[in-house]
Each structure stands twice: as structure tokens, then as C-alpha cells.
Design an enzyme around this catalytic site. Structure first.
Site, PDB file in Angstrom:
ATOM      1  N   ASP A  78       0.815  -1.212   0.000  1.00  0.00           N
ATOM      2  CA  ASP A  78       0.000   0.000   0.000  1.00  0.00           C
ATOM      3  C   ASP A  78       0.854   1.270   0.000  1.00  0.00           C
ATOM      4  O   ASP A  78       0.461   2.295  -0.539  1.00  0.00           O
ATOM      5  CB  ASP A  78      -0.958  -0.008   1.200  1.00  0.00           C
ATOM      6  CG  ASP A  78      -2.139  -0.957   0.986  1.00  0.00           C
ATOM      7  OD1 ASP A  78      -2.260  -1.512  -0.120  1.00  0.00           O
ATOM      8  OD2 ASP A  78      -2.938  -1.133   1.925  1.00  0.00           O
ATOM      9  N   ASN A 151      -4.775   8.835   1.621  1.00  0.00           N
ATOM     10  CA  ASN A 151      -5.129   8.202   2.899  1.00  0.00           C
ATOM     11  C   ASN A 151      -5.450   9.218   3.995  1.00  0.00           C
ATOM     12  O   ASN A 151      -6.568   9.254   4.495  1.00  0.00           O
ATOM     13  CB  ASN A 151      -3.980   7.314   3.396  1.00  0.00           C
ATOM     14  CG  ASN A 151      -4.184   5.853   3.081  1.00  0.00           C
ATOM     15  OD1 ASN A 151      -5.141   5.480   2.419  1.00  0.00           O
ATOM     16  ND2 ASN A 151      -3.272   5.015   3.545  1.00  0.00           N
ATOM     17  N   THR A 192      -8.783   2.518   7.030  1.00  0.00           N
ATOM     18  CA  THR A 192      -8.266   1.210   7.477  1.00  0.00           C
ATOM     19  C   THR A 192      -6.762   1.274   7.727  1.00  0.00           C
ATOM     20  O   THR A 192      -6.114   0.242   7.889  1.00  0.00           O
ATOM     21  CB  THR A 192      -8.561   0.119   6.425  1.00  0.00           C
ATOM     22  OG1 THR A 192      -8.179   0.617   5.136  1.00  0.00           O
ATOM     23  CG2 THR A 192     -10.029  -0.251   6.406  1.00  0.00           C
ATOM     24  N   ALA A 193      -6.191   2.482   7.749  1.00  0.00           N
ATOM     25  CA  ALA A 193      -4.746   2.632   7.945  1.00  0.00           C
ATOM     26  C   ALA A 193      -4.458   3.217   9.341  1.00  0.00           C
ATOM     27  O   ALA A 193      -4.889   2.679  10.345  1.00  0.00           O
ATOM     28  CB  ALA A 193      -4.171   3.491   6.816  1.00  0.00           C
ATOM     29  N   SER A 197      -5.737   2.244  13.510  1.00  0.00           N
ATOM     30  CA  SER A 197      -4.850   1.803  14.599  1.00  0.00           C
ATOM     31  C   SER A 197      -4.955   2.727  15.815  1.00  0.00           C
ATOM     32  O   SER A 197      -4.477   2.407  16.893  1.00  0.00           O
ATOM     33  CB  SER A 197      -3.401   1.705  14.114  1.00  0.00           C
ATOM     34  OG  SER A 197      -2.902   2.972  13.782  1.00  0.00           O
ATOM     35  N   ALA A 216      -3.751   9.292  20.902  1.00  0.00           N
ATOM     36  CA  ALA A 216      -3.508   9.339  22.357  1.00  0.00           C
ATOM     37  C   ALA A 216      -4.031  10.621  22.995  1.00  0.00           C
ATOM     38  O   ALA A 216      -3.281  11.406  23.556  1.00  0.00           O
ATOM     39  CB  ALA A 216      -2.004   9.185  22.638  1.00  0.00           C
TER      40      ALA A 216
END
Length: 295
Positions: A78, A151, A192-193, A197, A216
Site C-alpha cells: 500500500d 489516505n 483502514t490505515a 490503529s 492518544a
């Protein structure tokens, strides 16, 4: 389209995977058999010819975005696909991703299926999906990197600096001031990248939305928020180190605090080649192991 049609292919590739040369040779041979015009990006061409046992017989070597073609083929994962899309820019050339490593979301043709995929390009048996691109504008300091992303665009704290403060305004209305290690603005393609996460939602392509996901966050009641993709998102960053990073599809550079960033949809999209009848939900199940019970 008749199979005798002479098509032009611009090829980008991952220059860090010498073990994948057999798959690359297969693609080049397949295109040669069809008498296609083969253009290869210089960096990839030099990599292929530098002792990897490949003598790439090509029609033209090009640099960066100095090419025109009927299709772009991205050979890698990707990351390679994002780089290819960056150089395609507003050319409107469809991109096909051949995955030379682990299964990707963007590069989703396996080397085993590459002959069938190229056959489909000649016979017209494929679909094109247009994926939104976002861009960032800065008042003051111009970016050295390309300001457009397929993205995501993220603002992040530098190194071991303490968290940053990101005042966020959407369509002129104050949303919130994030106290966090960073903030990701992602397209559905990028959902989805990096965003995923950090706890962001999976967003189906072509849903016309963008997602803001904090990295965070200091406050536990901050959650990802989805807005329409015609929104204008303004970010102003404050940092103890007086600097922060901006990452555009992973290409990062340092910025001084106080400049205002404006993020919104770019005036063009990237067209991605898909196998006819390919299901996004099937892809999700396959690539993310949804529903698998590993007990």
C-alpha cells in the site's frame, strides 16, 4: 476493447524488496507478449537492473510525474500504491495495485493473478472506483512535500515533546481543542490505515465523509468524529517545543506552531482498478480476519 489495442503502462515499484523479482518479471513478460508500451519510473528501473537478475526491457524511463499512460501499475504494498497515486495526481489515469508482499487494501492483485488482471484491462472486464483525495493549505509556511493525500493528513507532536494542543474548527464552527499526541484527518480510503490503529471507524469507500481521529488524547471522552467531505477543517497547533510535524500520506515535515492549516477535499480523485464484482465487505473479512475465532 480489442485485444490488439496498444496500451501504455507506467510502472512504479517497491525498491526495498529484491526477493520479489520473479513476480515483477512475470508482469513485464505478460505486457511484452501483448506488445504494450512499458514505461518504468527511473528509481525502480535502476533497482531492477542493479544485480537483481532482471534486465528490464522497457520503452521509456521516466522521473516522478513526467509520464502519460493508459494505466499505472503499482508493484509493492500500500505504501508503493500511495506513492504511485501521489505522482498520478490529477492525470486521471487508473491505478492497479499488484501486491508483492502481504495482502493490502489498495494493492489487492496477487502476483499469481496478475495475468488474469492484465487480461481484464484489455477486455474491459474491470470496474473503476474513484477515491477522494484531500489537501492541506498553510497560511505562511509553504510545505516542501506534496500537500495532497489519498489516505490521511496528520498533525503530530515531535519526538519526545509533550502533547500538543490542536484547535479545530469545522466550517467556521469551533469543534474542540484536542490535547493529544496528534490528530489524523482521514479519507474513507485511509480509514483502514493509521486512523484505524488509533481507534477510528472503518469507513466504506465513496461514502462522502472524512474522519477526525485523535492520537492518544489526554481526555478519555474524546472520540473519532465523521464529517462530510466537503467540510473545511481548520487546525491551529500550539506546542511547548513551538514546532510540530505534519504528515501527508506518511511524508512528514516540521512546521512552526501558530500557522493555520486548512484541510479539505482536493479538486480531483484517484481512480482505482477493481476486479468486477469484487466486494469491499469480503475484502474486509479476508484482510482483517473478521469473524475468525482463534480460540
Amino acid at each position: 476493447m480489442g485485444t490488439q489495442q496498444k496500451l501504455r503502462f507506467a510502472i512504479f515499484g517497491n525498491i526495498y524488496q529484491p526477493k520479489k523479482s520473479a513476480g515483477i518479471q512475470k508482469i513485464l513478460s505478460c505486457l511484452k507478449e501483448r506488445e504494450a508500451s512499458i514505461f518504468v519510473e527511473r528509481e525502480f528501473f535502476e533497482f531492477l537492473n542493479s544485480g537483481h537478475g532482471l534486465q528490464a526491457d522497457v520503452d521509456r524511463i521516466f522521473e516522478g510525474d513526467d509520464f502519460d499512460a493508459d494505466f499505472v501499475i503499482s508493484m509493492g504494498g500500500d505504501g508503493t500504491f500511495l506513492r504511485s497515486a501521489h505522482f498520478v495526481g490529477r492525470k486521471n489515469i487508473p491505478v492497479m495495485g499488484v501486491n508483492m508482499g502481504r495482502l493490502g487494501f489498495l494493492a489487492d492483485v496477487s502476483p499469481m493473478n496478475v495475468e488474469a488482471a492484465i487480461e481484464a484491462l484489455y477486455s474491459g472486464d474491470y470496474e473503476l472506483e474513484t477515491h477522494a483525495v484531500i489537501q492541506v493549505e498553510t497560511d505562511g509556511q509553504p510545505l516542501h512535500t506534496c500537500p495532497r493525500a489519498l489516505n490521511d493528513i496528520a498533525v503530530l507532536k515531535r519526538d519526545n515533546a509533550s502533547m500538543i494542543s490542536i484547535r479545530t474548527v469545522v466550517n467556521g464552527e469551533h469543534l474542540v481543542t484536542y490535547q493529544a499526541d496528534g490528530l489524523i484527518v482521514s479519507t474513507p480510503t485511509g480509514s483502514t490505515a493509521y486512523s484505524l490503529s488509533n481507534g477510528g471507524p472503518i469507513i466504506v469507500p465513496q461514502s462522502g465523509t472524512l474522519c477526525l481521529t485523535a492520537v492518544a488524547p489526554h481526555s478519555l471522552n474524546i472520540r473519532p468524529i465523521v464529517v462530510k467531505d466537503d467540510s473545511r477543517i481548520e487546525l491551529t497547533v500550539a506546542s511547548r517545543s513551538h514546532q510540530f510535524l505534519i504528515a501527508v500520506d506518511g511524508r512528514s515535515e516540521k512546521c512552526e506552531e501558530g500557522i493555520r492549516l486548512t484541510i479539505g477535499r482536493a479538486p480531483y480523485g484517484i481512480r482505482i482498478v477493481r476486479r468486477r464484482g469484487q466486494s469491499y465487505f469480503a475484502t474486509l473479512r479476508e484482510k482483517m480476519g473478521w469473524g475468525l475465532d482463534n480460540r
